[in-house]
Design an enzyme around this catalytic site. Structure first.
Site, mmCIF file in Angstrom:
data_model
loop_
_atom_site.group_PDB
_atom_site.id
_atom_site.type_symbol
_atom_site.label_atom_id
_atom_site.label_comp_id
_atom_site.label_asym_id
_atom_site.label_seq_id
_atom_site.Cartn_x
_atom_site.Cartn_y
_atom_site.Cartn_z
ATOM 1 N N HIS A 76 -8.966 -3.824 -14.267
ATOM 2 C CA HIS A 76 -8.474 -2.527 -14.767
ATOM 3 C C HIS A 76 -8.269 -2.578 -16.285
ATOM 4 O O HIS A 76 -7.323 -1.990 -16.809
ATOM 5 C CB HIS A 76 -7.164 -2.122 -14.080
ATOM 6 C CG HIS A 76 -7.289 -1.910 -12.608
ATOM 7 N ND1 HIS A 76 -7.516 -0.676 -12.049
ATOM 8 C CD2 HIS A 76 -7.249 -2.777 -11.566
ATOM 9 C CE1 HIS A 76 -7.576 -0.791 -10.727
ATOM 10 N NE2 HIS A 76 -7.437 -2.059 -10.406
ATOM 11 N N ASN A 149 -5.312 3.542 -6.177
ATOM 12 C CA ASN A 149 -6.731 3.685 -6.518
ATOM 13 C C ASN A 149 -7.232 5.052 -6.053
ATOM 14 O O ASN A 149 -6.530 5.776 -5.353
ATOM 15 C CB ASN A 149 -7.550 2.601 -5.812
ATOM 16 C CG ASN A 149 -7.501 1.257 -6.542
ATOM 17 O OD1 ASN A 149 -7.136 1.186 -7.711
ATOM 18 N ND2 ASN A 149 -7.870 0.204 -5.842
HETATM 19 FE FE1 HDE Z 1 -4.310 -4.650 -8.623
HETATM 20 N N1 HDE Z 1 -3.965 -5.836 -10.223
HETATM 21 N N2 HDE Z 1 -4.452 -6.275 -7.430
HETATM 22 N N3 HDE Z 1 -4.863 -3.462 -7.046
HETATM 23 N N4 HDE Z 1 -4.262 -3.022 -9.782
HETATM 24 C C1 HDE Z 1 -3.803 -5.435 -11.493
HETATM 25 O O1 HDE Z 1 -2.131 -6.218 -12.958
HETATM 26 C C2 HDE Z 1 -3.993 -7.494 -7.736
HETATM 27 C C3 HDE Z 1 -5.099 -3.883 -5.773
HETATM 28 C C4 HDE Z 1 -4.360 -1.711 -9.388
HETATM 29 O O2 HDE Z 1 -3.260 0.724 -15.159
HETATM 30 C C5 HDE Z 1 -3.371 -6.548 -12.402
HETATM 31 O O3 HDE Z 1 -1.201 -5.665 -14.968
HETATM 32 C C6 HDE Z 1 -3.976 -8.356 -6.577
HETATM 33 C C7 HDE Z 1 -5.139 -2.771 -4.871
HETATM 34 C C8 HDE Z 1 -4.323 -0.832 -10.539
HETATM 35 O O4 HDE Z 1 -2.217 -1.109 -15.737
HETATM 36 C C9 HDE Z 1 -3.233 -7.750 -11.461
HETATM 37 C C10 HDE Z 1 -4.455 -7.585 -5.561
HETATM 38 C C11 HDE Z 1 -4.911 -1.668 -5.636
HETATM 39 C C12 HDE Z 1 -4.166 -1.680 -11.631
HETATM 40 C C13 HDE Z 1 -3.622 -7.153 -10.129
HETATM 41 C C14 HDE Z 1 -4.765 -6.282 -6.106
HETATM 42 C C15 HDE Z 1 -4.732 -2.120 -6.993
HETATM 43 C C16 HDE Z 1 -4.124 -3.030 -11.134
HETATM 44 C C17 HDE Z 1 -4.263 -6.722 -13.618
HETATM 45 C C18 HDE Z 1 -4.574 -8.011 -4.114
HETATM 46 C C19 HDE Z 1 -4.864 -0.203 -5.189
HETATM 47 C C20 HDE Z 1 -4.094 -1.268 -13.085
HETATM 48 C C21 HDE Z 1 -3.469 -6.298 -14.817
HETATM 49 C C22 HDE Z 1 -5.886 -8.170 -3.627
HETATM 50 C C23 HDE Z 1 -3.719 0.073 -4.342
HETATM 51 C C24 HDE Z 1 -2.733 -0.825 -13.468
HETATM 52 C C25 HDE Z 1 -2.155 -6.020 -14.308
HETATM 53 C C26 HDE Z 1 -2.733 -0.366 -14.908
HETATM 54 C C27 HDE Z 1 -3.961 -4.175 -11.946
HETATM 55 C C28 HDE Z 1 -3.603 -7.894 -9.009
HETATM 56 C C29 HDE Z 1 -5.388 -5.249 -5.359
HETATM 57 C C30 HDE Z 1 -4.496 -1.201 -8.051
HETATM 58 C C31 HDE Z 1 -4.031 -8.988 -11.837
HETATM 59 C C32 HDE Z 1 -3.557 -9.798 -6.518
HETATM 60 C C33 HDE Z 1 -5.343 -2.820 -3.349
HETATM 61 C C34 HDE Z 1 -4.433 0.685 -10.539
HETATM 62 O O5 HDE Z 1 -1.924 -8.209 -11.420
#
Ligand code: HDE
Length: 710
Positions: A76, A149
């Site tokens: 992201h 998402n």
């Molecule tokens: Fe994320 N995700 N994600 N994700 N995600 C990040 O956090 C992570 C997942 C989502 O505009 C990171 O600060 C793991 C699902 C958004 O700043 C990180 C898993 C969904 C954003 C991270 C998921 C999301 C992130 C990267 C488990 C939808 C951007 C930078 C498989 C519900 C937020 C940060 C923004 C960002 C980890 C899966 C949505 C690395 C371990 C499912 C919208 O922490």
């Protein structure tokens, strides 16, 4: 209870005011506030001598510049943010004690960041990808982050696989190719090795992954959460967002061209809409499942690769969010904002969804390094509106000046403050869920059904949507070099639908499955389709962009009547011609050109209109760029309108299988597959037909569109 703070829409603004730069500032200063007398020439020992170390302004300026970049988000990385507010429709007391969900008259400030997932920070907006939809609610109970998402399911079932997934989809290890694309060997290798991806892949290859605008997509919390009311009763919930502008997408060819013509397409769209006062709105909805119904479904409600079909669990729409202000500074606000699914407030709790459980750890961890230490919550965009009080101290970039001697609890030296709050005093109490079992690395049986919902999704698609998915497979798998991976994908999707697998195989140079397979599911869930969804909207042209192509000698009357109708419907028209400057109408009127053929392209618009005017149309006929505009618009199934002699330009563009208004019945309006023409242009029946064609967004019934070059 938090005391001494007024929560209203303004207070986030007021909080930010402390650090916002004064636009009237006059003098350059150093970071120490010393006025600078020279910023272009460094201090030297003589005119031709070496630069001196004692030039503190030079050293400070360069040092700061050298450290301007912070690590981008690992996923992201590319995003766009906006401020706004949220209001609930009616008290949700029965379901949750969250205060921001009780009082319809209260506006809770929010900051939202939309993003792509895979591309680096400077990558294009319109790539095929999931879009992040993260919302920070600055509530009176503290910050609540809904980090969602635009697709309701996810690739994998357990967070421990996330590093593998992301490594596979990011550019490959040896050459760092390709940027912001899933279309390469390592990703599809990962998919083929993990059948749990099947459902998500169907969504990612659908039109959902190519949103026309952040303002025209749905949002989903994806993971299963809990609502808990003040009596401690919990319910499983899934969160939803929907836009009154509907759910609309670009087509693949357009997205690729836009990536070059305007890589900031979605960012610009959001920014401009807010600048123009077309504030994006989203309704907030919840699906709820009673605790006692947890096992009533043929899927596991904790499995993030499954939707809760709306036929089984309807959505209750409970509030609305409006985005009404752009940030002042991209870095300070949009880049430094830190979302975390673990940021919840009393009344909202977690489930044991294994993807969510891992997410609860990962976000804070990544932000520690991205934002340089444990004090990033003190950056204005991340601060809650309510006071923060605890015994955490020091670390990089500490901003708060803590007072007193104590930094521990309990204490007698500092009157035992700050102390934990009881539930009545607003203290967060975790939901008391009964948990028992062996320590085990395993998943529940229903998690292993990888194909039923992928098939449900496929069944629910309209015909054009199915065609788009097959074309997307042809692109994505066609780019995979390893034939074994290509074959493995065909075989994997044979478990979803045999005909789909045969169609995929046709385009990618491998064999159709030896035996036609497929999941036995025959059900449909129309709301999974964006074309068929009741959450889509096809009755408005609000904020659509219309290109009007002109040359000198255009028909002023036709042009102004159509422009008026478009404006009345809230659409935005732009005048396009070979050169910028003024154009003259046939009766001596004038209009200013907004864009020339070099600065714009058909792919940046939702529809095209050509007014009459003999001289104008004769000129346009000689311009390949004008014809190309029409061909491309046609090929991308977008509405085309022409009046008077403008119809002749459409004729010259050779649109196959399309009826155009003839010379004889001048008053007749002909509307054929989104191509609307009238010889007597600009009248109300033309305007009505043209605006309703635009409201439809796309006209997939152009059967022979492939014959038109684009
Ligand atoms: Fe994320 N995700 N994600 N994700 N995600 C990040 O956090 C992570 C997942 C989502 O505009 C990171 O600060 C793991 C699902 C958004 O700043 C990180 C898993 C969904 C954003 C991270 C998921 C999301 C992130 C990267 C488990 C939808 C951007 C930078 C498989 C519900 C937020 C940060 C923004 C960002 C980890 C899966 C949505 C690395 C371990 C499912 C919208 O922490």
């Amino acid at each position: 209870m938090h005391k001494g703070k007024i929560i209203n829409e303004k207070s986030k603004d007021e909080q930010l005011e402390i650090v916002r730069e004064d636009p009237e500032r006059e003098f350059l200063t150093t970071n120490q506030g010393v006025r600078v007398s020279e910023t272009d020439i460094s201090l030297k020992a003589g005119e031709r001598g070496p630069t001196l170390l004692e030039d503190f302004h030079f050293r400070e300026k360069l040092t700061h510049f050298d450290h301007e970049r912070i690590p981008e988000r690992i996923v992201h990385a590319r995003g766009s943010g906006a401020y706004g507010f949220f209001q609930v429709y009616e008290p949700m007391t029965e379901y949750t004690s969250a205060k921001f969900l009780q009082d319809p008259s209260k506006k809770t400030p929010v900051f939202v960041r939309f993003s792509t997932v895979v591309g680096f920070r400077g990558s294009a907006d319109t790539v095929r990808d999931v879009r992040g939809f993260a919302t920070k609610f600055y509530t009176e109970d503290g910050n609540y982050d809904l980090v969602g998402n635009n697709i309701p399911v996810f690739f994998i079932q357990d967070a421990i696989k996330f590093p593998d997934l992301v490594h596979s989809i990011k550019p490959e290890q040896d050459n760092q190719i390709p940027q912001a694309s899933a279309a390469h060997d390592t990703f599809w290798d990962f998919v083929a090795c993990h059948p749990e991806n099947a459902h998500m892949i169907m969504w990612v290859l659908s039109d959902r992954a190519l949103p026309r605008s952040y303002r025209m997509m749905q949002g989903f919390g994806v993971n299963t959460f809990r609502f808990v009311n003040s009596r401690g009763k919990g319910r499983f919930v899934k969160f939803h967002w929907k836009s009154p502008l509907g759910i609309h997408s670009l087509v693949w060819d357009e997205t690729q061209k836009i990536a070059g013509k305007d890589p900031d397409f979605n960012r610009r769209d959001l920014w401009e809409a807010i600048e123009m006062g077309d504030y994006p709105e989203y309704e907030f909805g919840v699906q709820m499942i009673e605790e006692e119904d947890e096992f009533k479904f043929d899927f596991d409600i904790l499995d993030p690769t499954k939707v809760w079909p709306e036929e089984d669990v309807p959505i209750k729409w409970i509030g609305k969010m409006t985005l009404n202000r752009n940030p002042d500074n991209f870095f300070a606000e949009t880049e430094q904002v830190a979302f975390c699914p673990a940021n919840v407030v009393p009344g909202i709790d977690f489930s044991n969804d294994p993807l969510l459980q891992g997410r609860l750890f990962s976000y804070l961890d990544t932000q520690m390094i991205r934002l340089g230490g444990p004090n990033f919550q003190e950056i204005p965009i991340n601060r809650p509106l309510v006071p923060v009080a605890n015994n955490q101290r020091e670390g990089y970039h500490r901003i708060t000046i803590n007072k007193g001697k104590t930094s521990y609890f309990p204490n007698t030296v500092g009157n035992n403050k700050p102390r934990p709050a009881s539930a009545e005093e607003g203290g967060y109490a975790h939901y008391m869920e009964k948990v028992e079992g062996k320590k085990i690395r395993a998943r529940s049986e229903k998690f292993k059904d990888f194909y039923s919902q992928a098939k449900l999704f496929w069944n629910s698609m309209s015909k054009p949507e199915k065609e788009h998915i097959i074309e997307a497979f042809h692109f994505e798998i066609g780019k995979v070099k390893d034939k074994n991976i290509r074959q493995a994908i065909v075989d994997m999707f044979n478990n979803v639908d045999g005909d789909l697998a045969i169609e995929i195989a046709k385009g990618v140079g491998v064999s159709a499955p030896a035996q036609k397979g497929g999941s036995p599911v025959t059900k449909e869930s129309p709301n999974l389709s964006q074309e068929r969804s009741e959450h889509n909207v096809k009755n408005t042209i609000k904020t659509r962009k219309i290109a009007i192509i002109l040359a000198d000698g255009y028909n002023q009357k036709e042009l102004s009547q159509v422009m008026q109708a478009l404006g009345a419907g809230g659409a935005k028209a732009e005048i396009i011609s070979k050169f910028q400057g003024m154009l003259k109408s046939s009766d001596g009127g004038e209009i200013e050109v907004d864009k020339n053929y070099r600065t714009t392209a058909s792919v940046l618009y939702d529809a095209v209109y050509i007014p009459g005017g003999k001289e104008s149309v004769e000129t346009l006929k000689t311009q390949g760029d004008a014809i190309h505009f029409i061909n491309e618009t046609f090929r991308h199934c977008k509405p085309l309108g022409a009046t008077g002699e403008g119809v002749e330009l459409l004729k010259a563009a050779n649109l196959p299988d399309i009826k155009l208004a003839g010379q004889k019945s001048a008053d007749k309006v002909v509307s054929d597959k989104g191509v609307v023409t009238a010889r007597n242009g600009g009248n109300s029946s033309f305007n009505e037909a043209f605006t309703s064609a635009i409201a439809q967004h796309r006209h997939w019934d152009r059967e022979k569109k492939e014959q038109v070059p684009a």
